[in-house]
Design an enzyme around this catalytic site. Structure first.
Site, short mmCIF file in Angstrom:
data_model
loop_
_atom_site.label_atom_id
_atom_site.label_comp_id
_atom_site.label_asym_id
_atom_site.label_seq_id
_atom_site.Cartn_x
_atom_site.Cartn_y
_atom_site.Cartn_z
N GLU A 470 35.48 -19.62 -13.92
CA GLU A 470 34.09 -19.23 -13.65
C GLU A 470 33.90 -18.92 -12.17
O GLU A 470 32.97 -19.42 -11.53
CB GLU A 470 33.14 -20.34 -14.10
CG GLU A 470 33.23 -20.61 -15.58
CD GLU A 470 32.12 -21.53 -16.09
OE1 GLU A 470 31.41 -22.15 -15.30
OE2 GLU A 470 31.98 -21.60 -17.34
N GLU A 545 36.83 -21.71 -22.82
CA GLU A 545 36.07 -22.96 -22.71
C GLU A 545 34.94 -22.88 -23.73
O GLU A 545 34.20 -21.89 -23.74
CB GLU A 545 35.53 -23.12 -21.29
CG GLU A 545 35.01 -24.49 -20.98
CD GLU A 545 34.61 -24.62 -19.52
OE1 GLU A 545 35.42 -24.33 -18.63
OE2 GLU A 545 33.45 -25.01 -19.29
C1 GAL Z 1 31.48 -25.03 -17.45
C2 GAL Z 1 32.46 -25.35 -16.33
C3 GAL Z 1 33.06 -26.74 -16.51
C4 GAL Z 1 31.99 -27.72 -16.81
C5 GAL Z 1 31.24 -27.29 -18.04
C6 GAL Z 1 30.20 -28.28 -18.51
O1 GAL Z 1 30.68 -23.97 -17.15
O2 GAL Z 1 33.49 -24.42 -16.32
O3 GAL Z 1 33.75 -27.09 -15.34
O4 GAL Z 1 31.14 -27.79 -15.71
O5 GAL Z 1 30.61 -26.07 -17.74
O6 GAL Z 1 29.53 -27.77 -19.62
#
Ligand code: GAL
Length: 846
Positions: A470, A545
């Site tokens: 990100e 993710e």
């Molecule tokens: C994402 C990020 C992670 C964590 C996650 C929590 O956007 O890449 O590191 O913060 O959100 O939902």
């Protein structure tokens, strides 16, 4: 022997190398240097800004010379700061704390509500010093002496006998400093390490201290370079695998070195022992003879083949090891082992990810590197247990978010059959917190990235290199060159694996950012997969993710809303697994995306384990996250069974939620949800059927929304293709009556590192876990063991991890016991709580 021929190829590249004369020619030794360090939290009286990275950068950067193509720098001749007392040999450190590494000073606490929740409410930041004395015998004169640090958090600077040797700022990197010029051969040597862990440098709990292993490496002047081997298998079939071997050899002496190099390949047994030899360059005509000029390196390439190779796979993680021997003047001057595996990997556009030609859906989790109550201090058994737990619900892949992991994690993934997406950075030039990696990016990204790739490129478990998470550059076209550069570096260091990044900005799939990675990863965009494929017909895609569902083990709030923003009460998250932050999704939204667009290679759920820090949505008040499929201690939450149902479709299972102790809800509607790998199920309350339910298209759970609570027994009978498949029972329990203790292992090694994880249950007189019990439990240990940590998985708990007492959280607590080194015997742990029958367990240490 199923060896075929070895074809030596010779390539010589001349590179500069260190300058040290010497004649000692015995092969390398790698000595664990973890025991007996002195530790001080705070700075030297002469320290301060004059020792900060900005001031001594010129002494640090040369450490990374082997990992830069155009930024070679020479260490200044003088010292950065003269006479720092903490670095001096005669400094009296006897009042400093004596400890063994790996060490995380942050996890020792105390928790402090005034500290940020994002980093766990723990004091992991600030300056700290470590010192250790060790002997280098006169007989080592002429050898190279290195200090290998697997990880120190962060901004490490190293002195030997008062002289600045080098260092490395990125806390997740592994690195080596060359002690040789400053060693006192035949005497006592003092290494001093200063860490300077800046506050506001992380979005999660990073830990603080020398939190990974440290090694002393001694080699002959002619030796295999640091991470100097690279093994690839360009052609693999059932009959034959070609094995390409690349070895970098350094000649750190003043004389020409005429050497021969021999590579032998053995099978590697699961326990790390060598099996039979499968290939070798034993005959003289196959030996590689070269001459290396002083202070230069040579790159040697050769190729061999293995017939009927035993492939590395998730079920059978077969491995081999290359033993590289270097001979000079008729003597073996180095011997170096490189474990590797033979497998093919491919990301396809239409059929996801293929391992050895077969589709393997990526059923992955993202994890940070802390080990719960142990903090970030690495422990091999702690990591092994994490992988066992992940495998038990069908997880087959780990994303090392958002940084390089410990070497031990990768060895375990190789050995246990787990895929790895290895990440490098959480940010590039655009930072996310005031003092994070963006401050280092320009000077260090090439050095850090090449070092990471070179350290890890022989691991068969690794299938993807992630260039970032990100990053703020996703929609800044003038910065897109960074992705191109990071991918180019990865291809130079390891052309066998694709790169990716984890992208949160939907535009990154269309604006050209994503074309700088081989495989595209979307974070939390399951609805976008079809559109992405239309716009990018040639780029493989996966969910880098996903989900970010939040729940607290054993908490259920009513009425049950399906709105993802609901489910909050008392600083806990309801465990109906329907809740997620704004940017995230319910788990089933991702399942639907994966099933509608089967060309997608799979997903990495945020997260496998709860971790220290980032306690969204209670970032201001809690200490640890709610995102895990299992809690901070590894206890399954309900979600464990949702993923198990999907990821182990052939494993008969059913799981009922919530618990069934609701005296205050008698006659009230109390929805019952069931996760099962079956396709339909019938629910019974006190023997009476509440009806049969069947999963419809894109449905992944069964739910009975109008169940009226009556104490007693819930029973579910699940079916698959019309056949009885699995059952589960949830009973209203009696009052808490006793404690029970159960160890994951009742026999452990007496090596001072091995652990037994003991689950403490508050049970009724029938041994059933009593939901919502929070009894205060005291522990006593006797025999040759010690309590390393206690916890209960409650994200709001500020109880010390080191205390020999802990509250239960919803019926459970955990004690982590370590055996003392070299003291075999029986360890006894007792647990007692007011009003409950106490319990005892025995652990053998051998
Ligand atoms: C994402 C990020 C992670 C964590 C996650 C929590 O956007 O890449 O590191 O913060 O959100 O939902």
């Amino acid at each position: 022997m199923n060896a075929t021929k070895l074809f030596p190829l010779l390539l010589l590249f001349l590179l500069p190398a260190g300058i040290i004369a010497g004649a000692a020619d015995s092969p390398r030794e790698r000595i664990a240097l973890d025991a007996g360090w002195r530790f001080f939290k705070g700075d030297a009286p002469e320290g301060g800004t004059n020792l900060n990275y900005a001031a001594i950068r010129d002494w640090i950067l040369p450490t990374a010379n082997p990992f830069t193509t155009n930024g070679w720098v020479t260490r200044p001749e003088d010292e950065p700061v003269a006479g720092i007392s903490f670095t001096r040999r005669d400094f009296d450190d006897s009042s400093w704390r004596l400890l063994n590494l790996p060490h995380d000073f942050g996890v020792e606490g105390p928790f402090d509500q005034a500290l940020p929740g994002a980093t766990g409410k723990l004091p992991w930041f600030g300056v700290a010093w470590y010192r250790k004395a060790f002997d280098i015998p006169e007989s080592d004169r002429g050898r190279k002496i290195y200090l290998d640090v697997d990880g120190a958090m962060s901004y490490a600077t190293v002195w030997l006998n008062g002289k600045c040797v080098g260092g490395w700022p990125y806390g997740y990197a592994s690195w080596r400093v060359d002690l040789t010029p400053y060693v006192d051969f035949g005497g006592d040597n003092i290494v001093s390490i200063r860490l300077d862990n800046p506050p506001e440098s992380s979005r999660w709990y990073p830990g603080g201290g020398i939190y990974r292993n440290v090694w002393l490496v001694k080699t002959a002047p002619v030796h295999v370079a640091h991470w100097g081997t690279y093994v690839t298998t360009p052609e693999v079939s059932a009959q034959l695998a070609t094995v390409k071997l690349h070895v970098d050899v350094n000649n750190d002496s003043y004389a020409d070195a005429a050497v021969s190099v021999k590579n032998e390949i053995f099978e590697l047994k699961a326990d790390g022992g060598k099996g039979q030899r499968v290939s070798s360059s034993t005959t003289d005509d196959l030996k590689i003879n070269i001459n290396i000029t002083p202070h230069q390196s040579a790159s040697i390439q050769s190729q061999t083949a293995i017939t009927n190779p035993k492939l590395w796979s998730l079920d059978k993680p077969n491995r081999y090891v290359v033993v590289t021997s270097i001979f000079q003047n008729g003597k073996t001057v180095d011997s170096y082992e490189t474990p590797f595996g033979i497998r093919t990997i491919e990301f396809t556009v239409t059929n996801g990810f293929l391992l050895n030609g077969q589709r393997v859906p990526i059923q992955g989790v993202c994890d940070h590197s802390d080990l719960g109550a142990l903090g970030s201090a690495i422990n091999e058994r702690g990591l092994e247990r994490q992988i066992e737990i992940l495998k038990s619900f069908g997880c087959n892949a780990i994303r090392t978010s958002h940084n390089p992991p410990s070497p031990e994690l990768l060895d375990l993934c190789d050995r246990m059959g787990m895929l790895v997406m290895e990440e490098s950075f959480d940010c590039w030039e655009h930072g996310k917190t005031k003092n994070d990696y963006h401050l280092l990016f320009d000077a260090w990204h090439e050095r850090d990235w090449r070092a990471e790739l070179r350290r890890d490129r022989n691991h068969p478990s690794i299938i993807l290199w992630s260039i970032g998470n990100e990053v703020g550059e996703q929609n800044r076209p003038t910065n897109f060159w960074i992705g191109a550069e990071l991918t180019a570096i990865a291809h130079q260091e390891d052309p066998t694996r694709p790169t990716t990044s984890a992208n949160s900005d939907v535009k990154s799939g269309y604006n050209g950012f994503g074309t700088n990675e081989d495989v595209f990863g979307y974070n939390y965009k399951p609805w976008e997969y079809g559109k992405f494929r239309g716009a990018n017909p040639d780029q493989p895609l996966f969910g880098s993710e996903t989900a970010s569902c939040i729940s607290s083990r054993g908490e259920y709030f009513f009425p049950v809303t399906t709105n993802k923003a609901g489910g909050m009460a008392d600083h806990q998250m309801s465990s109906y697994d329907l809740y997620a932050p704004r940017w995230a999704t319910q788990p089933e939204a991702e399942f639907t995306g994966q099933d509608k667009y089967p060309f997608v290679a799979g997903e990495f759920v945020w997260t496998g384990f709860d971790y220290l820090g980032e306690p969204t949505p209670y970032d201001r008040t809690s200490r640890s996250s709610y995102f895990g499929i299992v809690d901070l201690d590894g206890f399954p939450k309900d979600r464990y069974y949702l993923y198990q149902a999907r990821w182990r479709p052939n494993f008969p299972m059913a799981h009922i939620l919530p618990h069934w102790n609701w005296p205050e809800r008698t006659n009230q509607v109390t929805p019952v949800h069931v996760y099962t790998s079956g396709d339909s199920a019938e629910l019974f309350l006190n023997g009476k059927s509440l009806g049969m339910k069947t999963k419809g298209p894109f449905e992944y759970r069964l739910h009975w929304d109008d169940v009226v609570y009556q104490p007693g027994t819930l029973k579910v009978v699940a079916y698959k293709s019309g056949k009885r498949w699995a059952t589960d029972v949830m009973k209203t329990t009696g009052p808490a009556n006793e404690l029970t203790l159960k160890a994951d292992r009742t026999q452990i090694a007496d090596d001072g590192q091995d652990l037994s994880y003991i689950t403490v249950t508050v049970a009724d007189k029938n041994g059933l876990l009593v939901p919502r019990s929070k009894n205060h439990i005291k522990f006593e240990i006797s025999g040759p063991g010690e309590i390393v940590a206690t916890d209960n998985g409650d994200p709001t708990s500020f109880e010390s991890f080191q205390a020999p007492e802990h509250n239960a959280y919803n019926g459970l607590a955990q004690v982590i016991v370590r055996a003392k080194a070299g003291e075999p015997g029986t360890i006894k742990l007792e647990a007692e709580a007011d009003g409950l029958k106490s319990a005892t367990i025995k652990i053998k240490s051998k």
